[in-house]
Scaffold this motif. Sequence first.
Motif, short mmCIF file in Angstrom:
data_model
loop_
_atom_site.label_atom_id
_atom_site.label_comp_id
_atom_site.label_asym_id
_atom_site.label_seq_id
_atom_site.Cartn_x
_atom_site.Cartn_y
_atom_site.Cartn_z
N HIS A 64 -44.75 -16.29 -34.21
CA HIS A 64 -45.31 -15.01 -33.58
C HIS A 64 -45.24 -15.11 -32.04
CE1 HIS A 64 -48.49 -15.18 -37.23
NE2 HIS A 64 -47.27 -15.27 -37.58
N THR A 70 -49.42 -11.57 -33.62
CA THR A 70 -50.42 -12.27 -34.67
C THR A 70 -51.49 -11.48 -35.13
OG1 THR A 70 -50.09 -14.38 -33.45
CG2 THR A 70 -52.07 -14.37 -34.69
N THR A 79 -51.94 -12.83 -42.44
CA THR A 79 -52.50 -14.26 -41.72
C THR A 79 -53.89 -14.14 -41.63
OG1 THR A 79 -50.42 -14.25 -40.13
CG2 THR A 79 -52.43 -15.32 -39.38
N TYR A 87 -53.25 -19.74 -33.09
CA TYR A 87 -52.11 -18.98 -32.79
C TYR A 87 -52.34 -18.79 -31.20
CZ TYR A 87 -49.51 -18.59 -37.15
OH TYR A 87 -48.85 -18.68 -38.38
N THR A 173 -47.01 -19.36 -44.91
CA THR A 173 -47.39 -19.00 -43.92
C THR A 173 -46.10 -17.70 -43.55
OG1 THR A 173 -47.56 -21.18 -42.87
CG2 THR A 173 -46.38 -19.42 -41.12
#
Length: 254
Positions: A64, A70, A79, A87, A173
Motif C-alpha cells: 500500500h 489503504t 482490506t 497500515y 491480503t
Amino acid sequence: MSSSDIFTSEFIGTMVLVLLGGGVCAAVNLKRSKAFEAGWVAVAFGWGFAVLTGAYISQTSGAHLNPAVTLGIAIKGDTDWSDVPVYVGAQILGAMAGAILVWITYYAQFEATLKTPEAAEQKAANPGQVHGVFFTSPEVRKPFLNLLTEVIATFVLIIAILTQGLVKDADGTVGLGKMGALITALVVVGIGLSLGGPTGYAINPVRDLGPRIVHALLPLPNKGGSDWTYAWVPVVGPLLGAAIAGGVYNLAWG
C-alpha cells in the motif's frame, strides 16, 4: 497476516519509497549534487522508481505505502478496517525514517546549500530553503484550488489501482502484485508529469506529513519554516480523492 507482518512490510517499503523519492528531490535541488538542477522530468521518474522499489519490497503487506491506497482498498472492501490503523502507523513512521536517511545521505549537500550568505538572509522563509526535499508546496497558493488538485491527482492514482486487478495472496491480503507495482509506478510518473505542476503532487498523506515533521525537528542551519499552514492540504486532499475513487469504483464496477 499478522499486524506485525503488515507493520514491518509497510514500514520498510515506505521508508525506501521516501528515501528514493526524497533522494531525487535532494539530488536535483541541493548544491554540490551531481544531479543539481536536473529538472522536473528527473523528479517525476525518480518518484516513479521510488514507488516501484518500495512496492516490490512490501509485497507481503500488499504494497500500500500510502494511506490513500489503504483507504481506497478498504472502501472497495478488500482490506479489513481494523487493519487500517496498522497500515497508516507503519507508513507514517516509515516516511519519517526515509526522510532522516535522505538527510544523512545528503548531509554535505545540505551543508553546502544552507551555509551560504543567501540562505542566512532567507532563514525566516516559510516554506524554507530546502523544503522541496521534504514536503510539497504550491506554486500558486490558493488553498481551495490546491486541495482540488490533490483530490483530482489522487483520484487518478486510486482509480487506476482499483481497476487494474488487485492481487489476493494465500492469507487474504489484497494489494499490488508485481505487475501492479510496475503499472502503479508508471501511473505515478504520469501524474507527476501531467498533474504535478500546481502543487508538487503529494498524492500520499504520509509522504508529505512524515518528512515535514522531520524537517521541523532536524538541526538544519537556516532551514526556514515547515509551512504548517499548508500542511493540511496534502493530507486531506489525497484522502478525499481516495474516498471518491473508492465510491466511484463501487458504483461503477462493484
